[in-house]
Write an enzyme that holds these catalytic residues in place. Sequence first.
Site, PDB file in Angstrom:
ATOM      1  CG  PHE A 186      -2.387   0.020   0.899  1.00 35.52           C
ATOM      2  CD1 PHE A 186      -2.986  -1.066   0.304  1.00 35.52           C
ATOM      3  CD2 PHE A 186      -3.168   1.144   1.172  1.00 35.52           C
ATOM      4  CE1 PHE A 186      -4.336  -1.048  -0.012  1.00 35.52           C
ATOM      5  CE2 PHE A 186      -4.512   1.165   0.864  1.00 35.52           C
ATOM      6  CZ  PHE A 186      -5.107   0.071   0.273  1.00 35.52           C
ATOM      7  CD  GLN A 193      -5.415  10.682   2.255  1.00 39.45           C
ATOM      8  OE1 GLN A 193      -6.179   9.780   2.570  1.00 39.45           O
ATOM      9  NE2 GLN A 193      -4.130  10.652   2.544  1.00 39.45           N
ATOM     10  CD  GLU A 212      -2.774   4.007  -1.308  1.00 35.20           C
ATOM     11  OE1 GLU A 212      -3.508   4.979  -1.075  1.00 35.20           O
ATOM     12  OE2 GLU A 212      -1.790   3.730  -0.620  1.00 35.20           O
ATOM     13  NE  ARG A 234      -4.848   6.619   0.141  1.00 35.01           N
ATOM     14  CZ  ARG A 234      -5.741   6.070   0.944  1.00 35.01           C
ATOM     15  NH1 ARG A 234      -6.357   6.807   1.855  1.00 35.01           N
ATOM     16  NH2 ARG A 234      -6.022   4.788   0.844  1.00 35.01           N
ATOM     17  CG  HIS A 252     -10.293   9.213   0.589  1.00 37.68           C
ATOM     18  ND1 HIS A 252     -11.328   8.374   0.239  1.00 37.68           N
ATOM     19  CD2 HIS A 252      -9.406   8.462   1.273  1.00 37.68           C
ATOM     20  CE1 HIS A 252     -11.073   7.165   0.699  1.00 37.68           C
ATOM     21  NE2 HIS A 252      -9.908   7.191   1.344  1.00 37.68           N
ATOM     22  NE  ARG A 254      -6.881   7.996   6.249  1.00 38.12           N
ATOM     23  CZ  ARG A 254      -7.116   7.011   5.370  1.00 38.12           C
ATOM     24  NH1 ARG A 254      -6.409   5.889   5.414  1.00 38.12           N
ATOM     25  NH2 ARG A 254      -8.052   7.159   4.451  1.00 38.12           N
TER      26      ARG A 254
END
Lengths: 569, 231
Positions: A117, A230, A245, A276, A342, A384
Site C-alpha cells: 500500500f 486528503q 489503492e 496519496r 477522501h 494519512r
Amino acid sequence: MAKLHTYDVLIIGAGLAGTRAAIELADTCSVAVLTKVFPTRSHSTTAQGGIAAALGNMEPDSPEEHMFDTVKGSDYLGDQNQIEILCNNAIPTVYELEHIGVPFSRTPEGRIAQRPFGGHSHPRACYAADRTGHVILHSLFEQSVRAKVNYYSEFFVTELLLNGGTVCGAVAADMKTGELHIFHCTAIMIATGGGGRIYRITSNAHVGTGDGYAMAFNAGIPLQDMEFAQFHPTGLYPLGILITEGVRGEGGILINSEGEPFMERYAPDMKDLAPRDIISRAIYDEIAAGRGINGKEYVYLRIHHIGREAILKKLPEIYKFCMTYVGVDCTKDPIPVMPTGHYMMGGVPTDTMGRVIADENNTPVPGLYAAGEAACESVHGANRLGCNSLVDTVVFGRRTGKDMREYLAEAQRPALPAGPEKKTEALIKKLLSKTDGIRISELREKMQGTMMENCGAYREEKRMQKAYDEVRELAADYDKIALDDKTQQFNTELQEALELKNMLDFAAAVAYSAMQRKESRGAHSRVDFTERDDANFLKHTLLFKTDKEPHTAWRDVVITRYQPKERKY
Amino acid sequence: MQKIRFRIKRFNPAKDRRPHFEDFTVEAEPETPVLDCLHEIKWHQDGTLAFRRSCGHAICGSCAMTINGQNRLACQTLVKNVGKNIIVEPLRSFPLEKDLIVNLDRFYERFYSIMPYFVNNSPPPDTERIQWPEDQELIDEAASCILCASCTSSCPSFWADDDYIGPSALLKAYRFIFDTRDQAQKERLALINTSKGPWKCHTIFNCNEACPKDIDITNAIARLKLKLNDL
C-alpha cells in the site's frame, strides 16, 4: 416534551470506532449508540483495500518500520507517541479482529493475506478482497449484537450538552417520528466519521457531513489540523467513487495521455505506491500540463496486466464498479481516474486514550471522548497513509472504551441544563415554519463548489480567503432556507438542512485553518508558500469558535524518535 | 442529456390515507444512476421525497427499492439499464413508512434470530487462527452481503409467510455455519431447522435475481438443507 433517557455512556456514530468502543463497554455499564443510519450503513463499510499491521506474513516487517513510514507519511506532523501506540497495537488488533471472525483473505499457508500500500515499505495491508471495511464493520456489529448493545438507529444528534465544562448529555431527533430525545449521561464519545461532503467531488458517503466536528466546535471544543484534507488519487471519473489503492498495491500503474507511467518522474523510488498527497498532486500537474486523457481532467489506471483471474479474485468490487458506472472492463482496458475528496486528517483533538482536549496545554474535557475520522489523535498528521485509518478506528476505539470505563468508576453525572432541548427545538421550528425561501441544495452546491475550487489540493491565500468568505456568506443565508417538507415522520429534507448547517460550520474552519498555515506540508500544498517550514509550522493548528473570526492557537507536535527530514519517495 | 420520466410511489403518513403515484421529469445522461435522479428531484423539484441512501456505490445497502418491477439498488442502477420511463416503488412486503422508506424491523429481527455472530470460545492463539484459502472461499461471497433486503423482499415464500427466516438471514446463517473457525454450528442449525427455516425455500431463485452483489443465495440455502439432512 422531549423524551429523557439516562445512560452511563453515549456513543455517537456506529462505524468502526464507535462499535468497537461499545463492545468494550457493553458488559460493564449502560451504553447507548446513536446513529443516523442503521449501523452497517456507516461509512466505514466503504473502506476497500486493507487494514495496516506489521504482521510480516509476506516478508519480514516490524512495528518500528510501520511507525517510521507513518511519521514520514504524516510529513512529520503526526504525534509520534500516538503513532507508536497505533503501530504497536495494530498487530494484536488485527489478530483480535480475526479471532472475532473477520473473513480475511488468506495466504497459501492459511495466514492473513497482506498487500503493498502507498507509503508503506512492506506489504502491510491485511485485506478481505476489496471489501475490508465492509467485513470488519459487519463483524464488529455482529459482536455488538452478541453483547446486546443498545442502538438508537436513525437518530440524529443535534447538540452536545455540557455542564460547567463537563459532559452531561446530548439532544437528538428520532428521524422516524420527528420527536426530540434528551440523553442524560456521564460520558460521550464522538465517533461520527469525516466530512468529505463539503467537496463537490468526494468518495465519501452522503452521510459524511462532519456532524461531530460541528457538534464539538459549537460546544466550545477546538478543532485541530482541519486544513489537512486528503484527496485520494484514484476516484472513478467522473463520479469520484473510490478506486482502492489496492489496485496499485496489486500492480496497477497510472499513465497519462502519452502512455507514460508518470509517477516515475514524481517518486522515482515508490512510484505508484507513493503516498496519496504526492500522487494526487502529480495527477493534477499532469492534467495542468495538458496530459490528461483526451484533454480532460483524468488519467488512466492500468491493471489488466495482472490478469483477469487475479482481478476477479482480489478486486471483485472494483471490477464491478468499473463495469457498472463507466462501462470499462478493467481486465482489458484502463480505468479513468481523478483525485477525489477522501479523508479529513484533522478533527476533534484527543490524547492517547481518546480523551478530548480543550486547549494547547492538553487539558482534558471531562467525560468527552472521540475516535476515528472524527478525532485528531494525531496519528495521520498532514497526510494519512492508506489502510492506517481502519487500524486507527479500531485501536483508538478500543482504548477509548477502556478509558471511559475507568472514568465512569469515579465520575459523577452532572445535572442537565434547564430546557436542554430548547435550542434544537427552536432551530427545527424555524426551519419548518418558513414558507418562501431558497432550497438547501442552492447553498450546499455553492459550498461544495467553492471548497473544491478554492480550498482543494492546491491552495493560495486569496483563494482560501475567497472560500472562507463565501462559506461565511452562505452560512449567513442559512436563515433564508425554506423546506418543502413540514411534516414530522422521516423528514429527510430536515435532516439534510441540519447536516448542511454542520458542513457550513466546519467548512469555514477548514478554510480558516488553511489560511493560518503559511507553508506546504502533506496534503496542505500552497502555491504561495511551496516549502515546508519546520521553524514556524511544525505544530498543530487549534481553531476555536468565537462570536467573530475563529481564534487560532498552536499545539506542539510530539517528536520522540524521528527528527524531521526531507520527505522523498 | 435526455428527458427521463419518473413515476414514483408516494406516501406521507402525515397526509395520505393510501399511497399514490406522482410523475416527475429529470434531465439525465444514460450513465446517470437512478439515485442521482432521485436526488435531482429531491434537491431541485420536491424536497418532500423521502428515501434512504448513503454510500452511493452499492456497499452500504441503504437504497434498495423496486425499479421497474425489480428490486435494485438505486445507486447501482443506471438510467440506461432501465429505460426512459422509470417506475420507482418501495420494497414490497415490508410495512411502508414514507415514500420509498419501508420499516425493516421484521427484516432485522430475522437476522438477529439466527445468532448472527461469530462464536469460538477456545482460547485464541497468539497470532491468527489458520484458515486455508479454500475454506475462506466457502464464506467469502456470503460475507459480501450488504443487508439491503432486496432478496427477502423478492421472495414469494416470504410474501406468503413473513415468519419465514428469509433468504438474507439464511445467507447470514450459512456464512457462520460454513465458517471453519466457528463453533456454534449445532446451535445455529437447530435454530433454523424449523418449518420457517431453509425448508420454506422452494428454489424459486428470485433472491439470486434480486441480489445486487450477485450472491448465489439459493445455492447457500440448498447447502443448508443438505447440512440439515446430514444431522
